[in-house]
Design a protein around this motif. Structure first.
Motif, mmCIF file in Angstrom:
data_model
loop_
_atom_site.group_PDB
_atom_site.id
_atom_site.type_symbol
_atom_site.label_atom_id
_atom_site.label_comp_id
_atom_site.label_asym_id
_atom_site.label_seq_id
_atom_site.Cartn_x
_atom_site.Cartn_y
_atom_site.Cartn_z
ATOM 1 N N ASP A 145 109.238 89.476 112.002
ATOM 2 C CA ASP A 145 110.131 88.362 112.306
ATOM 3 C C ASP A 145 111.554 88.906 112.388
ATOM 4 O O ASP A 145 112.231 89.112 111.382
ATOM 5 N N LEU A 146 112.023 89.160 113.613
ATOM 6 C CA LEU A 146 113.300 89.835 113.798
ATOM 7 C C LEU A 146 114.477 89.019 113.288
ATOM 8 O O LEU A 146 115.443 89.576 112.761
ATOM 9 N N ALA A 147 114.420 87.707 113.434
ATOM 10 C CA ALA A 147 115.525 86.861 112.967
ATOM 11 C C ALA A 147 115.660 86.938 111.453
ATOM 12 O O ALA A 147 116.764 87.032 110.917
ATOM 13 N N MET A 148 114.540 86.910 110.747
ATOM 14 C CA MET A 148 114.573 86.975 109.288
ATOM 15 C C MET A 148 115.015 88.354 108.814
ATOM 16 O O MET A 148 115.749 88.483 107.823
ATOM 17 N N VAL A 149 114.579 89.397 109.523
ATOM 18 C CA VAL A 149 114.985 90.758 109.160
ATOM 19 C C VAL A 149 116.494 90.910 109.304
ATOM 20 O O VAL A 149 117.157 91.517 108.455
ATOM 21 N N LYS A 150 117.062 90.355 110.366
ATOM 22 C CA LYS A 150 118.505 90.421 110.556
ATOM 23 C C LYS A 150 119.227 89.712 109.417
ATOM 24 O O LYS A 150 120.275 90.170 108.939
ATOM 25 N N TYR A 151 118.683 88.609 108.965
ATOM 26 C CA TYR A 151 119.314 87.797 107.922
ATOM 27 C C TYR A 151 119.383 88.538 106.590
ATOM 28 O O TYR A 151 120.404 88.481 105.899
ATOM 29 N N ILE A 152 118.329 89.245 106.229
ATOM 30 C CA ILE A 152 118.255 89.844 104.892
ATOM 31 C C ILE A 152 118.645 91.313 104.864
ATOM 32 O O ILE A 152 118.989 91.847 103.801
ATOM 33 N N SER A 153 118.648 92.011 105.995
ATOM 34 C CA SER A 153 118.803 93.473 105.995
ATOM 35 C C SER A 153 120.240 93.923 106.239
ATOM 36 O O SER A 153 120.984 93.294 106.994
ATOM 37 N N HIS A 154 120.592 95.041 105.620
ATOM 38 C CA HIS A 154 121.868 95.696 105.897
ATOM 39 C C HIS A 154 121.738 96.593 107.121
ATOM 40 O O HIS A 154 122.624 96.618 107.977
ATOM 41 N N ARG A 155 120.651 97.343 107.174
ATOM 42 C CA ARG A 155 120.339 98.161 108.346
ATOM 43 C C ARG A 155 118.900 97.888 108.772
ATOM 44 O O ARG A 155 118.086 97.422 107.969
ATOM 45 N N VAL A 156 118.591 98.194 110.030
ATOM 46 C CA VAL A 156 117.254 97.917 110.565
ATOM 47 C C VAL A 156 116.748 99.157 111.299
ATOM 48 O O VAL A 156 117.471 99.767 112.103
ATOM 49 N N ALA A 157 115.490 99.525 111.018
ATOM 50 C CA ALA A 157 114.813 100.608 111.726
ATOM 51 C C ALA A 157 113.714 100.005 112.593
ATOM 52 O O ALA A 157 112.943 99.167 112.128
ATOM 53 N N VAL A 158 113.656 100.419 113.846
ATOM 54 C CA VAL A 158 112.671 99.909 114.796
ATOM 55 C C VAL A 158 111.598 100.972 114.994
ATOM 56 O O VAL A 158 111.899 102.109 115.368
ATOM 57 N N MET A 159 110.347 100.599 114.731
ATOM 58 C CA MET A 159 109.238 101.550 114.808
ATOM 59 C C MET A 159 108.312 101.217 115.969
ATOM 60 O O MET A 159 108.068 100.056 116.280
#
Length: 318
Positions: free
Chosen positions: A214-228
């Motif tokens: 869930d990309l929207a939720m990941v953006k909300y909670i994460s400082h950085r994001v890794a895409v695999m």
């Protein structure tokens, strides 16, 4: 994160393969690499989001880092010291699982479930201290001490996940791996659980690896994001930078799939083509589906480079 800060958890060239075909004697003939040279750092008090489509290796990464899977290659460092993940889990790394019911023993009370990690790892040995710790953890996650004697089936899905969070906190871990902890919950409950995790992070200084699609939720909670994608990290950047200025073609197409009110906003982004199962050999794992793939993409796996603050593996950028 502060460039002077040392990583709390470091993953270097982590690989994990599974046998997909065996001979008559049970010996592996063909393998599938669920992880293929994964590397990243997580800093103290940070949430690193790990996203990608189903089957990309997100959960395998979490389970291998924790020691539930024996790695084929690579290293995991905690506080700068290498972990022996091949010999099982380390109590300093705990996990919140995807299914909040399947991961709880239905024959144990909530109090026994939360106390079990303390007994296994030899912390809070005195019975009174252990019971008080259970009560404190229940209070932390929004439950009451009176509920300690109930069984998992007496709770809702959101409450069960709160119990899972309390269990993960029981031995004061340094890192918590969150394996799609909200995907099995109703949308209204998802926000409550994520807000609880954010609050606990601020209060306790927790460090998360947050695995989700869930990309929207990941953006909300994460400082950085890794895409695999197919066991490899395609791009890693600060959450806002990644969402506002994606650089890798896979990241762009992944973000383009998020529904928006105005369909013309992302009309210029080419859609993913082909099938996930396409084999590109030694080339980029995304070459078979990339709208910008060149001959070099098929022949050579791109090396990781840093461009405009993005860690990216793509031949489009020199």
């Amino acid at each position: 994160m502060d460039k002077e800060m040392q990583p709390l958890l470091s993953v270097r060239n982590l690989a994990k393969r599974f046998a997909v075909k065996k001979d008559f004697w049970g010996r592996a003939k063909e393998y599938n690499y669920a992880l293929n040279g994964v590397s990243f750092d997580i800093f103290p008090g940070e949430t690193l989001g790990l996203v990608g489509e189903s089957g990309c290796g997100k959960t395998t990464a979490g389970r291998t880092i924790m020691g539930l899977y024996r790695p084929t290659a690579g290293q995991v460092f905690l506080h700068g010291k290498e972990l022996d993940v091949a010999n099982g889990p380390d109590k300093r790394i705990q996990m919140i699982f995807q299914d909040p019911y399947a991961c709880l023993n239905p024959r144990m009370t909530v109090g026994e479930i939360i106390a079990e990690p303390m007994e296994i790892n030899g912390v809070y040995k005195e019975a009174g201290a252990k019971k008080q710790r259970v009560y404190d953890l229940l209070d932390m996650v929004g439950l009451s001490k009176e509920q300690a004697n109930r069984f998992p089936h007496e709770f809702s899905g959101g409450q069960r996940q709160r119990i899972g969070i309390a269990r993960a906190l029981a031995v004061n871990p340094d890192v918590i791996i969150c394996d799609e902890p909200i995907s099995a919950l109703d949308v209204s409950i998802q926000a409550q659980v994520v807000n609880l995790m954010s609050r606990l992070q601020k209060e306790l200084g927790l460090t998360y690896l947050f695995i989700a699609h869930d990309l929207a939720m990941v953006k909300y909670i994460s400082h950085r994001v890794a895409v695999m994608y197919k066991g490899s990290i395609m791009e890693l950047a600060k959450a806002e930078d990644l969402y506002n200025n994606p650089m890798h073609p896979y990241t762009k197409t992944l973000l383009a799939a998020i529904p928006v009110p105005d369909p013309d906003v992302r009309a210029d982004i080419a859609l993913i083509k082909g099938e996930v199962s396409q084999n590109v050999g030694t080339g980029c794992p995304f070459a078979g589906r990339c709208p910008s793939a060149s001959d070099r993409c098929w022949a050579e796996k791109p090396k990781t480079k840093v461009i405009n603050g993005h860690i990216i593996a793509c031949h489009l950028y020199v």
